[in-house]
Motif scaffolding. Structure first.
Motif, PDB file in Angstrom:
ATOM      1  N   GLN A   1       0.811  -1.217   0.000  1.00  0.00           N
ATOM      2  CA  GLN A   1       0.000   0.000   0.000  1.00  0.00           C
ATOM      3  C   GLN A   1       0.845   1.269   0.000  1.00  0.00           C
TER       4      GLN A   1
ATOM      5  N   ASN B   1      -0.665   6.304  11.082  1.00  0.00           N
ATOM      6  CA  ASN B   1      -1.591   5.206  10.810  1.00  0.00           C
ATOM      7  C   ASN B   1      -1.012   4.222   9.799  1.00  0.00           C
TER       8      ASN B   1
ATOM      9  N   ALA C   1      -2.965   1.258   8.514  1.00  0.00           N
ATOM     10  CA  ALA C   1      -4.283   1.499   7.936  1.00  0.00           C
ATOM     11  C   ALA C   1      -4.138   2.407   6.719  1.00  0.00           C
ATOM     12  N   LEU C   2      -3.693   1.825   5.608  1.00  0.00           N
ATOM     13  CA  LEU C   2      -3.421   2.608   4.396  1.00  0.00           C
ATOM     14  C   LEU C   2      -4.211   2.126   3.178  1.00  0.00           C
ATOM     15  N   ASN C   3      -5.322   1.439   3.412  1.00  0.00           N
ATOM     16  CA  ASN C   3      -6.117   1.016   2.255  1.00  0.00           C
ATOM     17  C   ASN C   3      -6.924   2.207   1.727  1.00  0.00           C
TER      18      ASN C   3
ATOM     19  N   GLY D   1     -10.069   3.022   1.694  1.00  0.00           N
ATOM     20  CA  GLY D   1     -11.039   3.610   2.622  1.00  0.00           C
ATOM     21  C   GLY D   1     -10.379   4.509   3.655  1.00  0.00           C
ATOM     22  N   HIS D   2      -9.251   4.048   4.188  1.00  0.00           N
ATOM     23  CA  HIS D   2      -8.525   4.853   5.177  1.00  0.00           C
ATOM     24  C   HIS D   2      -7.961   6.122   4.544  1.00  0.00           C
ATOM     25  N   LEU D   3      -7.403   6.000   3.345  1.00  0.00           N
ATOM     26  CA  LEU D   3      -6.848   7.180   2.671  1.00  0.00           C
ATOM     27  C   LEU D   3      -7.935   8.223   2.449  1.00  0.00           C
TER      28      LEU D   3
ATOM     29  N   GLU E   1     -10.611   8.559   4.333  1.00  0.00           N
ATOM     30  CA  GLU E   1     -10.882   9.117   5.674  1.00  0.00           C
ATOM     31  C   GLU E   1      -9.878  10.226   6.010  1.00  0.00           C
ATOM     32  N   TYR E   2      -8.605   9.972   5.733  1.00  0.00           N
ATOM     33  CA  TYR E   2      -7.575  10.965   6.047  1.00  0.00           C
ATOM     34  C   TYR E   2      -7.771  12.226   5.203  1.00  0.00           C
TER      35      TYR E   2
ATOM     36  N   GLU F   1     -10.497  14.053   6.770  1.00  0.00           N
ATOM     37  CA  GLU F   1     -10.064  14.603   8.065  1.00  0.00           C
ATOM     38  C   GLU F   1      -9.290  15.917   7.902  1.00  0.00           C
TER      39      GLU F   1
END
Length: 175
Positions: free
Chosen positions: A72, A99, A102-104, A106-108, A110-111, A114
């Motif tokens: 990732q 994080n 958590a780099l998939n 969905g997380h990217l 979210e960031y 944010e």
């Protein structure tokens, strides 16, 4: 003919295309070739933040995702560059290191949300791999300077090869 380094000297000078904290003409210039999934890079990230609270320096982060072991890391690097075009590179950079597990996609996303990126632009950049070439240029520049692993640090153009602890790195920076 392309130049390559013996691994101790930086061959690619800082440019306006780099992600820079501080001023380019600072007495101390610290360049890191890093990978957002590399745990050692995460530790070095904390060390550099600590050092930045103690001394003035110019810090440059260049991408060197090791995609053969960190699946990732390329996407994370592209996400950082997508944030950079919206003037939020360092906010994304910090979130990615905070994080690392958590780099998939969905997380990217979210960031990006944010740090209040324009989500449509971010998604277009990510799905179109708009910043893949930029990441590739960082990798090629690292290879030319002898980088094969992460983290790789250069202090005023000279490769740092000592232990990964804050005191030794700070001493090398001040030397």
């Amino acid at each position: 003919m392309s130049q390559t380094s013996d691994g101790d000297g930086l061959l690619i000078p800082i440019s306006e295309h780099d992600n820079i904290q501080g001023t380019i003409n600072a007495q101390i210039v610290l360049i890191e070739y890093g990978d957002y999934q590399c745990l050692s890079c995460g530790e070095v990230h904390k060390m550099i933040q600590e050092i930045q609270q103690q001394i003035q320096l110019c810090f440059v982060f260049r991408h060197f995702p090791r995609i053969h072991i960190h699946f990732q890391a390329q996407k994370a690097a592209e996400a950082a560059e997508a944030a950079a075009v919206q003037n939020k590179f360092w906010q994304m950079h910090n979130l990615l290191f905070e994080n690392q597990y958590a780099l998939n996609n969905g997380h990217l996303l979210e960031y990006a949300n944010e740090i209040q990126l324009d989500i449509n632009r971010f998604l277009q950049d990510m799905t179109g791999h708009v910043h893949a070439e930029r990441v590739s240029q960082n990798i090629q520049g690292g290879i030319q300077s002898g980088v094969s692993n992460t983290p790789a640090l250069f202090i005023n153009g000279v490769r740092y090869r000592d232990a990964w602890d804050t005191e030794r790195l700070l001493a090398a920076i001040l030397d």
